[in-house]
Write an enzyme that holds these catalytic residues in place. Structure first.
Site, PDB file in Angstrom:
ATOM      1  N   HIS A 136       0.870  -1.176   0.000  1.00  0.00           N
ATOM      2  CA  HIS A 136       0.000   0.000   0.000  1.00  0.00           C
ATOM      3  C   HIS A 136       0.911   1.231   0.000  1.00  0.00           C
ATOM      4  O   HIS A 136       2.029   1.179   0.528  1.00  0.00           O
ATOM      5  CB  HIS A 136      -0.839  -0.041   1.282  1.00  0.00           C
ATOM      6  CG  HIS A 136      -1.888   1.019   1.405  1.00  0.00           C
ATOM      7  ND1 HIS A 136      -1.599   2.323   1.721  1.00  0.00           N
ATOM      8  CD2 HIS A 136      -3.245   0.949   1.276  1.00  0.00           C
ATOM      9  CE1 HIS A 136      -2.726   3.014   1.783  1.00  0.00           C
ATOM     10  NE2 HIS A 136      -3.740   2.210   1.515  1.00  0.00           N
ATOM     11  N   ASP A 172       3.512  -4.062   7.889  1.00  0.00           N
ATOM     12  CA  ASP A 172       2.257  -3.333   7.728  1.00  0.00           C
ATOM     13  C   ASP A 172       1.128  -4.328   7.973  1.00  0.00           C
ATOM     14  O   ASP A 172       0.878  -5.204   7.150  1.00  0.00           O
ATOM     15  CB  ASP A 172       2.199  -2.747   6.309  1.00  0.00           C
ATOM     16  CG  ASP A 172       0.843  -2.126   5.986  1.00  0.00           C
ATOM     17  OD1 ASP A 172      -0.087  -2.232   6.810  1.00  0.00           O
ATOM     18  OD2 ASP A 172       0.714  -1.539   4.894  1.00  0.00           O
ATOM     19  N   GLN A 176      -4.139  -4.711   7.040  1.00  0.00           N
ATOM     20  CA  GLN A 176      -5.142  -5.663   6.567  1.00  0.00           C
ATOM     21  C   GLN A 176      -5.156  -6.948   7.379  1.00  0.00           C
ATOM     22  O   GLN A 176      -6.166  -7.655   7.393  1.00  0.00           O
ATOM     23  CB  GLN A 176      -4.907  -6.003   5.082  1.00  0.00           C
ATOM     24  CG  GLN A 176      -5.251  -4.881   4.119  1.00  0.00           C
ATOM     25  CD  GLN A 176      -6.726  -4.488   4.142  1.00  0.00           C
ATOM     26  OE1 GLN A 176      -7.595  -5.294   4.453  1.00  0.00           O
ATOM     27  NE2 GLN A 176      -6.990  -3.239   3.820  1.00  0.00           N
ATOM     28  N   LYS A 234     -10.313  -0.297  10.594  1.00  0.00           N
ATOM     29  CA  LYS A 234     -10.562  -1.504   9.803  1.00  0.00           C
ATOM     30  C   LYS A 234     -10.971  -2.677  10.691  1.00  0.00           C
ATOM     31  O   LYS A 234     -11.391  -3.710  10.191  1.00  0.00           O
ATOM     32  CB  LYS A 234      -9.318  -1.874   8.987  1.00  0.00           C
ATOM     33  CG  LYS A 234      -9.020  -0.904   7.832  1.00  0.00           C
ATOM     34  CD  LYS A 234      -7.917  -1.445   6.954  1.00  0.00           C
ATOM     35  CE  LYS A 234      -7.144  -0.376   6.232  1.00  0.00           C
ATOM     36  NZ  LYS A 234      -7.886   0.235   5.132  1.00  0.00           N
ATOM     37  N   CYS A 243      -4.748   2.541  -3.576  1.00  0.00           N
ATOM     38  CA  CYS A 243      -3.495   3.060  -3.017  1.00  0.00           C
ATOM     39  C   CYS A 243      -2.364   2.052  -3.201  1.00  0.00           C
ATOM     40  O   CYS A 243      -1.541   1.856  -2.295  1.00  0.00           O
ATOM     41  CB  CYS A 243      -3.638   3.442  -1.543  1.00  0.00           C
ATOM     42  SG  CYS A 243      -4.785   4.797  -1.313  1.00  0.00           S
TER      43      CYS A 243
END
Lengths: 407, 161
Positions: free
Chosen positions: A121, A197, A200, A223, A365
């Site tokens: 991302h 990261d 998600q 999220k 993104c």
């Protein structure tokens, strides 16, 4: 054939658009919020809201307790060794900017290499590009295979001048769940850190930072059923202590003199300014909600929906649809990016909206990945705890209608 | 609430399915202008053959959503063979048709009651381009419709230099 969490817990999901009941399939962008989160935040504002730390009066003390309880709750959720390793930020993007700035300015020099992947991302790309501009370091990209996995076959040469690896745990476009273990091992063999990261992955599967072995992870509350405006940076205590502060201001100091300042101990060193207090309360309520469902059950639910969706999309739309990413649904979370033959993703999304079906269209993104997939954009449906098979049936029917409309 | 038929008028779908003037012109002598909409990834390429103050020929390339590609096709059909001053007038009339005035947002009936005419408020013949007026009701898609026209302006400026 059911949701994992009761739909009735999520007030927004009962609304209609264009006279149709809402089918929300964009949780990978942001999840809807359960009553429990809304009530916890409302209660905080109504009954014990005040600025945190430094207040002596009762409600300031209560607000501080609630804020620090949220930090402990996050620490337990990700199995951190210490609560002081949990830094609250505005979100994943802010966490990655903190890391790339503070860690980068202390460690990156001209000619060094930062290793990221082609499926990142922008939040794990652009901050590093900015750090490279400041320091003279360069980016190296781990490629991806045709099946949407990290291609580690050339890792040795990519790592030659590497000072850090920063990769995503789950692709926000392909849904791929990356096997990070070989990267953690490779990084530590070279005595360089690895940052993850987890924007998600945190909403979709259990995280154990100690078992993972990474040196830092970042994720956002919004999220995982929580509010916007708050996220988490977890990093090893030794790493947080070794790097300079990011933002300066109130709360992050232990002393300020005419000739300089001393930073506060971690995590407060990274807590300049009034923090997102009520958002932290909301994040804690979201973690409680997800923990009650069980993160393993959340992951299983998503695998089941991903498998059902891939099967239905392929059997009903056949040659008219191309699905990106791993063909094996157990290798992905509940994210499916696709291309509908001869219909641009923005037109897909527009027609689906008429059917009450919310999917995202665009580059998500992740423009470097769009270049690799050789598409300007994709449409993306994503599933969460409040989705069920009938939502996917409505998606498939609406896609069929969209295709007939344009072709 | 605006419906899909406001956005995807039959003439727009026709231009999307069968775009006019697709192709390339040798550049130079033709001017090549390229426009991107970073939000959607829409891409428009225009090849302009401007001679003696007239758009003698135009070819288009690129890819993107139905609105951006239909708008490109409709633009090419509208400007081919036209003198530059008329093309400039048409461009400005189109852009003003596509601009969202607050009254449009707050009082949608005002625009939806407008019968699709063939002449814009400043007297420029809009022809088929009127069909794109419905896009105004879908604010995120306005950039898709104006991309080709902004690219045209860029190309004409270049041709004038």
């Amino acid at each position: 054939m059911s949701t994992l969490a009761p739909k009735s817990d999520f007030p927004l999901l009962s609304r209609e658009v264009h006279g149709k009941s809402l089918t929300y399939l964009d949780s990978a962008a942001s999840a809807q919020k359960p009553e429990q989160v809304l009530r916890a935040m409302d209660d905080a504002y109504r009954t014990y809201y005040a600025n945190v730390h430094r207040g002596v009066y009762t409600i300031a003390e209560e607000a501080t307790q609630a804020f620090e309880a949220a930090r402990r709750s996050v620490a337990r959720f990700i199995h951190a060794e210490r609560t002081s390793e949990v830094v609250f930020t505005q979100g994943t993007t802010a966490s990655m900017n903190l890391l790339s700035y503070s860690w980068g300015s202390a460690n990156l020099r001209d000619g060094d290499v930062v290793v990221i992947s082609q499926m990142e991302h922008h939040a794990n790309v652009v901050p590093w590009q900015m750090a490279c501009e400041r320091t003279g370091a360069e980016l190296a990209w781990i490629p991806i295979t045709s099946d949407g996995h990290l291609d580690l076959s050339g890792l040795e040469s990519l790592l030659q001048r590497a000072k850090v690896i920063s990769v995503t745990a789950v692709s926000n476009v392909l849904g791929t769940i990356n096997d990070l273990a070989p990267l953690v091992t490779a990084a530590h063999d070279r005595n360089i850190p690895i940052f993850v990261d987890a924007a998600q992955s945190a909403p979709h599967q259990a995280i154990d930072v100690q078992a993972l072995g990474a040196d830092a992870i970042a994720f956002s509350a919004h999220k995982l059923l929580g509010p916007t405006g708050i996220g988490v940076l977890w990093a090893r205590q030794s790493l947080l202590e070794a790097i300079p502060p990011f933002l300066g201001g109130g709360e992050m100091i232990s002393d300020v003199r005419f000739d300089g300042f001393d930073a506060a101990p971690v995590p407060h060193k990274f807590g300049a300014g009034t923090p997102p207090i009520v958002e932290a309360v909301g994040l804690r309520a979201a973690i409680d909600y997800l923990s009650a469902l069980g993160m393993d059950a959340v992951a299983d639910h998503e695998h089941r929906l991903a498998a059902y969706a891939m099967d239905r999309l392929q059997s009903e739309l056949g040659e008219r649809i191309k699905i990106f990413g791993p063909s094996n649904p157990s290798e992905r979370c509940g994210v499916i990016s696709f291309e509908l033959e001869a219909v641009h993703p923005h037109d897909v999304s527009q027609v689906l909206d008429e059917h009450g079906v919310c999917v995202r269209a665009g580059h998500h993104c992740a423009k470097p990945l769009m270049r690799i997939l050789d598409v300007p954009a994709t449409a993306r449906a994503s599933f969460y705890v409040y989705n069920e098979e009938s939502d996917i049936d409505r998606l498939v029917a609406a896609l069929d209608a969209a295709h007939r409309f344009f072709v | 609430m605006p419906g899909l038929e406001d956005l995807y008028r039959e003439i727009i779908l026709d231009h999307y399915r069968a775009p006019r003037n697709r192709g390339e012109l040798a550049s130079p002598p033709a001017v090549r202008a390229e426009g991107f909409n970073p939000l959607c990834g829409d891409e428009v390429v225009l090849y302009l053959d401007v001679e003696d103050g007239v758009v003698k020929d135009i070819k288009t390339a690129g890819r993107g959503c139905s609105i951006s590609q239909a708008s490109t096709s409709m633009l090419s059909a509208a400007v081919i063979g036209k003198p530059l001053d008329e093309v400039r007038q048409l461009t400005s009339a189109f852009k003003s048709m596509m601009s969202i005035h607050e009254s449009n947002l707050e009082n949608e009936t005002e625009t939806s009651q407008d019968e699709p005419g063939t002449v814009s408020s400043d007297g420029v013949r809009m022809g088929d381009l009127e069909a794109l007026q419905g896009v105004v009701k879908f604010p995120v898609r306005i950039k898709c419709a104006t991309l080709a026209w902004n690219t045209l302006t860029q190309g004409l400026d270049e041709a004038a230099n």
